[in-house]
Design an enzyme around this catalytic site. Structure first.
Site, PDB file in Angstrom:
ATOM      1  N   LYS A  39      -2.950 -74.202 -42.065  1.00 32.57           N
ATOM      2  CA  LYS A  39      -2.127 -73.797 -41.067  1.00 32.57           C
ATOM      3  C   LYS A  39      -2.736 -73.777 -39.439  1.00 32.57           C
ATOM      4  O   LYS A  39      -3.883 -72.841 -39.420  1.00 32.57           O
ATOM      5  CB  LYS A  39      -1.647 -72.405 -41.234  1.00 32.57           C
ATOM      6  CG  LYS A  39      -0.525 -71.814 -40.092  1.00 32.57           C
ATOM      7  CD  LYS A  39       0.109 -70.646 -40.854  1.00 32.57           C
ATOM      8  CE  LYS A  39      -0.695 -69.383 -39.854  1.00 32.57           C
ATOM      9  NZ  LYS A  39      -0.449 -69.099 -38.778  1.00 32.57           N
ATOM     10  N   ASP A  66       1.729 -74.539 -36.665  1.00 29.92           N
ATOM     11  CA  ASP A  66       2.620 -73.275 -36.426  1.00 29.92           C
ATOM     12  C   ASP A  66       2.742 -73.197 -34.795  1.00 29.92           C
ATOM     13  O   ASP A  66       1.838 -72.267 -34.320  1.00 29.92           O
ATOM     14  CB  ASP A  66       1.557 -72.258 -36.967  1.00 29.92           C
ATOM     15  CG  ASP A  66       2.420 -70.842 -36.987  1.00 29.92           C
ATOM     16  OD1 ASP A  66       3.504 -70.701 -36.555  1.00 29.92           O
ATOM     17  OD2 ASP A  66       1.860 -69.821 -37.283  1.00 29.92           O
ATOM     18  N   LYS A  68       5.616 -72.808 -33.312  1.00 25.72           N
ATOM     19  CA  LYS A  68       6.890 -71.792 -33.146  1.00 25.72           C
ATOM     20  C   LYS A  68       7.767 -72.294 -31.647  1.00 25.72           C
ATOM     21  O   LYS A  68       7.573 -71.707 -30.625  1.00 25.72           O
ATOM     22  CB  LYS A  68       6.314 -70.450 -32.809  1.00 25.72           C
ATOM     23  CG  LYS A  68       5.743 -69.672 -34.091  1.00 25.72           C
ATOM     24  CD  LYS A  68       5.376 -68.272 -33.788  1.00 25.72           C
ATOM     25  CE  LYS A  68       5.079 -67.776 -35.052  1.00 25.72           C
ATOM     26  NZ  LYS A  68       3.483 -67.963 -35.354  1.00 25.72           N
ATOM     27  N   HIS A  70      10.376 -72.909 -28.992  1.00 29.17           N
ATOM     28  CA  HIS A  70      11.332 -72.004 -28.406  1.00 29.17           C
ATOM     29  C   HIS A  70      11.712 -72.735 -26.999  1.00 29.17           C
ATOM     30  O   HIS A  70      11.068 -72.264 -26.302  1.00 29.17           O
ATOM     31  CB  HIS A  70      11.214 -70.808 -28.412  1.00 29.17           C
ATOM     32  CG  HIS A  70      12.234 -69.784 -28.223  1.00 29.17           C
ATOM     33  ND1 HIS A  70      12.200 -68.378 -28.646  1.00 29.17           N
ATOM     34  CD2 HIS A  70      13.572 -69.974 -27.816  1.00 29.17           C
ATOM     35  CE1 HIS A  70      13.298 -68.057 -28.169  1.00 29.17           C
ATOM     36  NE2 HIS A  70      14.248 -68.857 -27.842  1.00 29.17           N
ATOM     37  N   ASP A  71      12.926 -73.454 -26.796  1.00 29.38           N
ATOM     38  CA  ASP A  71      13.010 -73.771 -25.506  1.00 29.38           C
ATOM     39  C   ASP A  71      14.448 -74.433 -25.421  1.00 29.38           C
ATOM     40  O   ASP A  71      15.101 -74.211 -26.362  1.00 29.38           O
ATOM     41  CB  ASP A  71      12.042 -75.070 -25.035  1.00 29.38           C
ATOM     42  CG  ASP A  71      11.792 -75.030 -23.535  1.00 29.38           C
ATOM     43  OD1 ASP A  71      12.855 -74.879 -22.875  1.00 29.38           O
ATOM     44  OD2 ASP A  71      10.539 -75.157 -23.232  1.00 29.38           O
ATOM     45  N   PRO A  73      17.331 -76.908 -26.041  1.00 31.81           N
ATOM     46  CA  PRO A  73      17.487 -78.071 -26.920  1.00 31.81           C
ATOM     47  C   PRO A  73      16.903 -79.362 -26.784  1.00 31.81           C
ATOM     48  O   PRO A  73      16.169 -79.884 -27.436  1.00 31.81           O
ATOM     49  CB  PRO A  73      19.009 -77.765 -27.439  1.00 31.81           C
ATOM     50  CG  PRO A  73      19.609 -77.033 -26.873  1.00 31.81           C
ATOM     51  CD  PRO A  73      18.967 -76.459 -25.867  1.00 31.81           C
ATOM     52  N   THR A  75      14.383 -80.143 -24.515  1.00 29.86           N
ATOM     53  CA  THR A  75      12.745 -79.990 -24.869  1.00 29.86           C
ATOM     54  C   THR A  75      12.156 -79.766 -26.091  1.00 29.86           C
ATOM     55  O   THR A  75      11.427 -80.488 -26.512  1.00 29.86           O
ATOM     56  CB  THR A  75      12.522 -78.772 -23.948  1.00 29.86           C
ATOM     57  OG1 THR A  75      12.973 -78.916 -22.662  1.00 29.86           O
ATOM     58  CG2 THR A  75      10.838 -78.791 -23.670  1.00 29.86           C
ATOM     59  N   THR A 130       6.991 -60.099 -37.243  1.00 34.50           N
ATOM     60  CA  THR A 130       6.629 -59.087 -37.686  1.00 34.50           C
ATOM     61  C   THR A 130       6.111 -57.999 -36.708  1.00 34.50           C
ATOM     62  O   THR A 130       5.969 -56.832 -37.001  1.00 34.50           O
ATOM     63  CB  THR A 130       5.607 -59.221 -39.011  1.00 34.50           C
ATOM     64  OG1 THR A 130       4.611 -60.288 -38.474  1.00 34.50           O
ATOM     65  CG2 THR A 130       6.462 -59.690 -40.373  1.00 34.50           C
ATOM     66  N   ARG A 222      -7.116 -63.834 -43.463  1.00 33.97           N
ATOM     67  CA  ARG A 222      -8.441 -62.960 -43.553  1.00 33.97           C
ATOM     68  C   ARG A 222      -9.017 -62.563 -44.747  1.00 33.97           C
ATOM     69  O   ARG A 222     -10.261 -62.357 -45.291  1.00 33.97           O
ATOM     70  CB  ARG A 222      -8.563 -61.786 -42.543  1.00 33.97           C
ATOM     71  CG  ARG A 222      -8.597 -62.262 -41.114  1.00 33.97           C
ATOM     72  CD  ARG A 222      -8.148 -61.090 -40.318  1.00 33.97           C
ATOM     73  NE  ARG A 222      -6.807 -60.894 -40.279  1.00 33.97           N
ATOM     74  CZ  ARG A 222      -5.981 -60.003 -39.408  1.00 33.97           C
ATOM     75  NH1 ARG A 222      -6.658 -59.187 -38.848  1.00 33.97           N
ATOM     76  NH2 ARG A 222      -4.735 -59.782 -39.762  1.00 33.97           N
TER      77      ARG A 222
HETATM   78  O1  C5P Z   1      -5.262 -62.769 -41.542  1.00 33.47           O
HETATM   79  P1  C5P Z   1      -3.977 -62.768 -41.981  1.00 33.47           P
HETATM   80  O2  C5P Z   1      -3.576 -62.923 -43.549  1.00 33.47           O
HETATM   81  O3  C5P Z   1      -3.204 -61.487 -41.525  1.00 33.47           O
HETATM   82  O4  C5P Z   1      -3.151 -63.983 -41.273  1.00 33.47           O
HETATM   83  C1  C5P Z   1      -1.735 -64.162 -41.303  1.00 33.47           C
HETATM   84  C2  C5P Z   1      -1.491 -65.566 -40.652  1.00 33.47           C
HETATM   85  O5  C5P Z   1       0.069 -65.691 -40.656  1.00 33.47           O
HETATM   86  C3  C5P Z   1      -1.782 -65.258 -39.113  1.00 33.47           C
HETATM   87  O6  C5P Z   1      -1.939 -66.736 -38.724  1.00 33.47           O
HETATM   88  C4  C5P Z   1      -0.513 -64.891 -38.293  1.00 33.47           C
HETATM   89  O7  C5P Z   1      -0.489 -65.245 -37.122  1.00 33.47           O
HETATM   90  C5  C5P Z   1       0.533 -65.551 -39.308  1.00 33.47           C
HETATM   91  N1  C5P Z   1       1.860 -64.861 -39.370  1.00 33.47           N
HETATM   92  C6  C5P Z   1       1.946 -63.457 -39.499  1.00 33.47           C
HETATM   93  N2  C5P Z   1       3.278 -62.785 -39.501  1.00 33.47           N
HETATM   94  C7  C5P Z   1       4.249 -63.267 -39.315  1.00 33.47           C
HETATM   95  C8  C5P Z   1       4.090 -64.970 -38.746  1.00 33.47           C
HETATM   96  C9  C5P Z   1       2.938 -65.421 -38.954  1.00 33.47           C
HETATM   97  O8  C5P Z   1       1.064 -62.838 -40.052  1.00 33.47           O
HETATM   98  N3  C5P Z   1       5.492 -62.723 -39.316  1.00 33.47           N
END
Ligand code: C5P
Length: 245
Positions: A39, A66, A68, A70-71, A73, A75, A130, A222
């Site tokens: 990703k 990734d 994301k 958002h603009d 349609p 663009t 989230t 992580r």
């Molecule tokens: O290190 P960790 O496991 O927390 O990383 C989660 C990954 O998923 C990060 O790249 C984060 O930006 C992404 N992400 C997230 N929650 C979301 C959408 C994407 O944690 N709702």
């Protein structure tokens, strides 16, 4: 090295959330045997653009851009065309851009697929980040629905627009599968094996429970990238999944 179960490998997405491109390249080189999709997020993409994308392509690895989008349609349609043109087959947009915008993403992407002879892309919609709490949703964004209802509404919109699926936390995963059906793809971040640190994530799940709830892809971040020995961490995750599913 452990024996790799291909069915597990294709569901694993590794978040290349690192500041240094050489570290990202090393992660791709070291973990390709274990990881189906890398990703590339905004941090890396804004820092290094196509350099990282081209590196992953050279290594014949798959990646998820990734971005994301958002603009308006028009663009988003043009941007989606360029995403595919530049070699990504998997990217995302914000569902809150609306059905017309999501349709435009698919239109632009499909046009590029036809023009450059590529297979149909995976396009996911981010429903509610989230990081957005129920309180922010209500007070700042004047949304009267509960976050679960809002997520399902946005997922339905994504399906109407012809997108492949959504990004959703483990908490919403069973509801989305129930309401939208098994073939509507769900990619789940916030994955933590029982032995790893939670960090700042709130709505977490173990790899096994997310897969058992129907996740099509799980994002490892992580739990692997911050481990002292990354190979040991990913192998431990494989064993945990094999035992639990
Ligand atoms: O290190 P960790 O496991 O927390 O990383 C989660 C990954 O998923 C990060 O790249 C984060 O930006 C992404 N992400 C997230 N929650 C979301 C959408 C994407 O944690 N709702």
């Amino acid at each position: 090295m452990i024996k790799i179960n291909e069915k597990i490998r294709e569901k694993l997405v590794l978040a290349l959330d690192v500041e240094d491109i050489n570290e990202a390249k090393k992660l791709v080189e070291d973990l390709s045997p274990y990881i189906g999709t890398f990703k590339v997020g905004l941090q890396l993409f804004c820092g290094y653009g196509l350099e990282i994308v081209n590196f992953i392509k050279e290594k014949n690895a798959d990646f998820f851009l990734d971005v994301k989008l958002h603009d308006i349609p028009n663009t988003v349609e043009k941007a989606s065309f360029n995403v595919i043109k530049n070699g990504a087959n998997f990217f995302n947009v914000h569902a809150t851009g609306g059905i017309e915008m999501m349709k435009a993403a698919r239109k632009g992407a499909m046009e590029a697929c036809v023009k450059y002879g590529k297979k149909e892309p995976i396009i996911l919609a981010v429903t509610v980040l989230t990081s957005i709490s129920d309180e922010v949703l209500k007070e700042e964004l004047s949304n009267t629905k509960t976050s679960a209802d809002f997520v399902v509404q946005l997922a339905k919109n994504a399906k109407t627009a012809g997108l492949t699926g959504v990004v959703a936390s483990a908490k919403e995963l069973p509801l989305i599968k129930k309401e939208l059906g098994d073939d509507f793809i769900v990619l789940t971040p916030g994955i933590r094996p029982a032995w790893s640190a939670t960090n700042d994530q709130k709505r977490i799940a173990t790899p096994t429970s997310a897969l058992n709830d129907g996740a099509d892809y799980i994002v490892l971040g992580r739990a692997v990238t911050a481990a002292e020995n990354r190979i040991e961490a990913i192998e431990k995750i494989y064993q945990e999944i094999e035992e639990g599913i």
